[in-house]
Design an enzyme around this catalytic site. Structure first.
Site: not given
Ligand code: NAD
Length: 250
Positions: A37, A89, A155, A159, A190
């Site tokens: 991360d 992720n 985005y 995706k 989140t």
């Molecule tokens: P989050 O912001 O809590 O988690 C994202 C994580 O990615 C964090 O730990 C962040 O530090 C890390 N990150 C960001 N840029 C980075 C980089 N350049 N290198 C390494 N790590 C990096 O959000 P989340 O909702 O848990 O998102 C996780 C995944 O789920 C993402 O891919 C997001 O697009 C996807 N997602 C989220 C939702 C939602 O509603 N929260 C819905 C669909 C998909």
């Protein structure tokens, strides 16, 4: 169930949110977890796992850099002696704007983290899995890989690209014992989406349209990732699994 006893898994983006909940769930089923991360709060995820008697390590990783991902895989092998599965992720949600107002740096951020970050991770992981005869990969897409919401074009496009890349990799590597699947979560509370969760205007509108009438907790996403990485999913390949409480069902 301890489906991952004696196994090691790699998880990116596990400082917070879905990745953190999934890393903890893996550890609770016996996996050694290697976390990559960009955010040092991943140390807290490791501390939580160690505090429960599990095994985990964190290496600071920027998924935009292919070399960082090579190093992360190397660290997983060095530390735990193996790597059986990977959950790619890490992601970002760029500011919401209509297409004609998106500056190039915001477009590049989505391309670099949400698409190239997954691509680079898969390259490093696949090189290892080819050398040991197989493995399982799960990529995080989104319902944005299936439908479009306004002002989220970059985005949404990235995706869709993750879902397409997942299929392409499944086709290329199925014969080598590597399964590649994706998940497509709906609205999960989140840090990425907290601003929506905190907005009554947004939640009233969203929940009225969504048959589940609520958002998910990250812990409701993790079980599907674990299943897809487990032997129980041995005949699942190239799929994008919707986990959205029915959001896209109507
Ligand atoms: P989050 O912001 O809590 O988690 C994202 C994580 O990615 C964090 O730990 C962040 O530090 C890390 N990150 C960001 N840029 C980075 C980089 N350049 N290198 C390494 N790590 C990096 O959000 P989340 O909702 O848990 O998102 C996780 C995944 O789920 C993402 O891919 C997001 O697009 C996807 N997602 C989220 C939702 C939602 O509603 N929260 C819905 C669909 C998909």
């Amino acid at each position: 169930m301890m489906r991952f006893e004696g196994k090691a898994v790699l998880v990116t983006g596990a400082a917070t949110g879905i990745g953190r909940a999934t890393a903890i769930a893996f550890a609770r089923e016996g996996a050694s977890v290697m976390i990559g991360d960009i955010d040092d709060r991943a140390d807290e995820t490791v501390a939580m796992i160690l505090g429960e008697g599990g095994r985990a390590a964190f290496r600071k990783t920027d998924v935009r850099k292919a070399g960082d991902l090579d190093e992360l895989v190397a660290q997983c092998l060095d530390r735990f002696g193996r790597m059986d599965a990977a959950f790619n992720n890490a992601g970002v949600l760029p500011p919401q704007r209509p297409i004609h107002e998106i500056p190039e740096d915001e477009l590049d951020l989505a391309i670099d983290v949400d698409f190239k970050g997954v691509f680079f991770a898969m390259q490093s992981e696949i090189r290892h899995f080819l050398s040991v005869g197989g493995g399982a990969i799960v990529n995080t897409a989104s319902v944005g890989a299936l439908i479009a919401d306004p002002n989220m074009s970059a985005y949404c496009a990235m995706k869709h690209a993750v879902s397409g890349l997942t299929k392409a990799a499944a086709v290329e590597y199925a014969q080598m014992g590597i399964r590649v699947n994706a998940i497509a979560p709906g609205f999960v509370v989140t840090p990425m989406t907290q601003h929506w969760a905190d907005s009554n205007e947004f939640t009233d509108m969203f929940f009225a349209q969504n048959i589940s009438g609520r958002a998910a907790r990250p812990e409701e996403i993790a079980p599907t990732v674990l299943h897809l990485c487990s032997d129980g999913a041995s005949f699942i390949n190239g799929a994008t699994f919707t986990i959205d409480g029915g959001q896209t069902a109507h």
